[in-house]
Scaffold this motif. Structure first.
Motif, mmCIF file in Angstrom:
data_model
loop_
_atom_site.group_PDB
_atom_site.id
_atom_site.type_symbol
_atom_site.label_atom_id
_atom_site.label_comp_id
_atom_site.label_asym_id
_atom_site.label_seq_id
_atom_site.Cartn_x
_atom_site.Cartn_y
_atom_site.Cartn_z
ATOM 1 N N LEU A 1 0.801 -1.216 0.000
ATOM 2 C CA LEU A 1 0.000 0.000 0.000
ATOM 3 C C LEU A 1 0.840 1.276 0.000
ATOM 4 C CD1 LEU A 1 -2.844 -0.998 2.477
ATOM 5 C CD2 LEU A 1 -2.819 -1.115 -0.018
ATOM 6 N N ALA A 2 2.114 1.168 -0.299
ATOM 7 C CA ALA A 2 2.956 2.364 -0.353
ATOM 8 C C ALA A 2 2.504 3.285 -1.483
ATOM 9 C CB ALA A 2 4.407 1.964 -0.569
ATOM 10 N N PHE A 3 2.645 4.570 -1.260
ATOM 11 C CA PHE A 3 2.297 5.547 -2.291
ATOM 12 C C PHE A 3 3.493 5.798 -3.193
ATOM 13 C CE2 PHE A 3 -1.584 6.797 -0.160
ATOM 14 C CZ PHE A 3 -2.346 7.323 -1.191
ATOM 15 N N PRO A 4 3.326 5.642 -4.489
ATOM 16 C CA PRO A 4 4.412 6.020 -5.399
ATOM 17 C C PRO A 4 4.463 7.541 -5.524
ATOM 18 C CG PRO A 4 2.486 5.372 -6.671
ATOM 19 C CD PRO A 4 2.140 5.139 -5.214
ATOM 20 N N ASP A 5 5.552 8.055 -6.029
ATOM 21 C CA ASP A 5 5.658 9.486 -6.312
ATOM 22 C C ASP A 5 6.317 9.639 -7.675
ATOM 23 O OD1 ASP A 5 5.869 12.198 -6.413
ATOM 24 O OD2 ASP A 5 7.159 12.407 -4.651
ATOM 25 N N THR A 6 5.487 9.630 -8.704
ATOM 26 C CA THR A 6 5.992 9.761 -10.071
ATOM 27 C C THR A 6 5.974 11.206 -10.544
ATOM 28 O OG1 THR A 6 3.807 9.443 -11.088
ATOM 29 C CG2 THR A 6 5.097 7.467 -10.582
ATOM 30 N N GLY A 7 5.399 12.086 -9.701
ATOM 31 C CA GLY A 7 5.241 13.480 -10.103
ATOM 32 C C GLY A 7 3.882 13.784 -10.685
ATOM 33 N N GLY A 8 3.066 12.739 -10.907
ATOM 34 C CA GLY A 8 1.714 12.934 -11.440
ATOM 35 C C GLY A 8 0.693 12.369 -10.478
ATOM 36 N N ILE A 9 -0.171 13.209 -9.918
ATOM 37 C CA ILE A 9 -1.080 12.768 -8.869
ATOM 38 C C ILE A 9 -2.100 11.766 -9.381
ATOM 39 C CG2 ILE A 9 -2.652 14.723 -9.211
ATOM 40 C CD1 ILE A 9 -1.765 12.903 -5.894
ATOM 41 N N GLU A 10 -2.569 11.928 -10.620
ATOM 42 C CA GLU A 10 -3.559 10.965 -11.124
ATOM 43 C C GLU A 10 -2.954 9.568 -11.223
ATOM 44 O OE1 GLU A 10 -6.597 10.163 -14.904
ATOM 45 O OE2 GLU A 10 -5.436 12.025 -14.802
ATOM 46 N N ARG A 11 -1.765 9.481 -11.768
ATOM 47 C CA ARG A 11 -1.102 8.182 -11.887
ATOM 48 C C ARG A 11 -0.830 7.575 -10.512
ATOM 49 N NH1 ARG A 11 4.494 8.377 -14.881
ATOM 50 N NH2 ARG A 11 3.120 9.236 -16.474
ATOM 51 N N ASP A 12 -0.383 8.410 -9.576
ATOM 52 C CA ASP A 12 -0.056 7.894 -8.246
ATOM 53 C C ASP A 12 -1.307 7.411 -7.512
ATOM 54 O OD1 ASP A 12 2.520 8.550 -8.840
ATOM 55 O OD2 ASP A 12 2.589 10.345 -7.578
ATOM 56 N N LEU A 13 -2.385 8.179 -7.595
ATOM 57 C CA LEU A 13 -3.626 7.763 -6.947
ATOM 58 C C LEU A 13 -4.171 6.482 -7.577
ATOM 59 C CD1 LEU A 13 -5.493 11.162 -6.444
ATOM 60 C CD2 LEU A 13 -4.428 9.750 -4.682
ATOM 61 N N ARG A 14 -4.106 6.392 -8.904
ATOM 62 C CA ARG A 14 -4.610 5.201 -9.571
ATOM 63 C C ARG A 14 -3.793 3.967 -9.168
ATOM 64 N NH1 ARG A 14 -7.810 5.371 -13.660
ATOM 65 N NH2 ARG A 14 -7.085 7.475 -14.243
#
Length: 202
Positions: free
Chosen positions: A83-96
């Motif tokens: 359940l870790a949150f990624p941080d790709t710089g794009g909130i939509e991608r990270d939330l999805r």
């Protein structure tokens, strides 16, 4: 208890100096998670977990006030990486990405376990506090911080309340888990996110 388990328990007893505390704790959490996923909350007892982990029951009593608090700690320990949150710089991608991982967890073997934990916490104040401290508060904080980062990056509006967004997304998934009138699926997660982003984008 098997001879091997007895020997393991002796090795783990305080004062013997055979295993570092961190190693014993890791073994206990792994054993408790296995008990939880195999048999539900009732299967997590100090005696069973100690035997499985090769640890002393007194060690478990020292670290956790109740088997329920151990179960909650073990559950979070088991799912934290998933359940870790990624941080790709794009909130939509990270939330999805995170929502897909969460829904995958709830629709797999962990679903009945988390439903049982939520239910048990409603009538047991000690379990409720353990659940909140170990799982729900850290998870909520992580999600809120991710959304706040997106606000600083001007990806979502500054007037959006991250706490409400957390309830809208993850709360809706819990709703379908606990009241299964409608299916909980990746398509549902995508629809949630699409509807929400229409209202919160900068």
């Amino acid at each position: 208890m098997s001879e091997e388990s007895v020997d393991g328990a002796r090795r783990a007893r305080p004062g013997r100096g055979r295993r570092p505390a961190a190693e014993v704790r890791e073994a206990v959490l792994t054993a408790a998670a296995a008990q939880l996923f195999e048999g539900g909350l009732a299967a997590v007892t100090f005696e069973k977990v100690a035997a499985r982990a090769g640890a002393s029951k007194m060690t478990l009593y020292k670290w956790w006030p109740t088997p329920g608090s151990l179960a909650f700690d073990a559950y979070f320990h088991a799912v934290e990486a998933t359940l870790a949150f990624p941080d790709t710089g794009g909130i939509e991608r990270d939330l999805r990405t995170q929502l897909h991982a969460f829904v995958g967890l709830l629709t797999g073997s962990a679903g009945p376990v988390i439903a049982e934990l939520v239910g048990a916490a409603q009538s047991d104040a000690v379990l409720a506090e353990a659940f909140a401290q170990t799982y729900t508060r850290p998870r909520r904080l992580l999600a809120v911080q991710t959304l706040q980062t997106a606000q600083r990056r001007a990806q979502i509006r500054p007037d959006v309340d991250p706490e409400v967004v957390v309830d809208q997304l993850w709360g809706a998934c819990y709703h379908r888990l606990l009241l299964p009138d409608q299916p909980l699926s990746l398509d549902f997660a995508d629809a949630l996110l699409a509807n929400l982003l229409r209202g919160i984008r900068a």
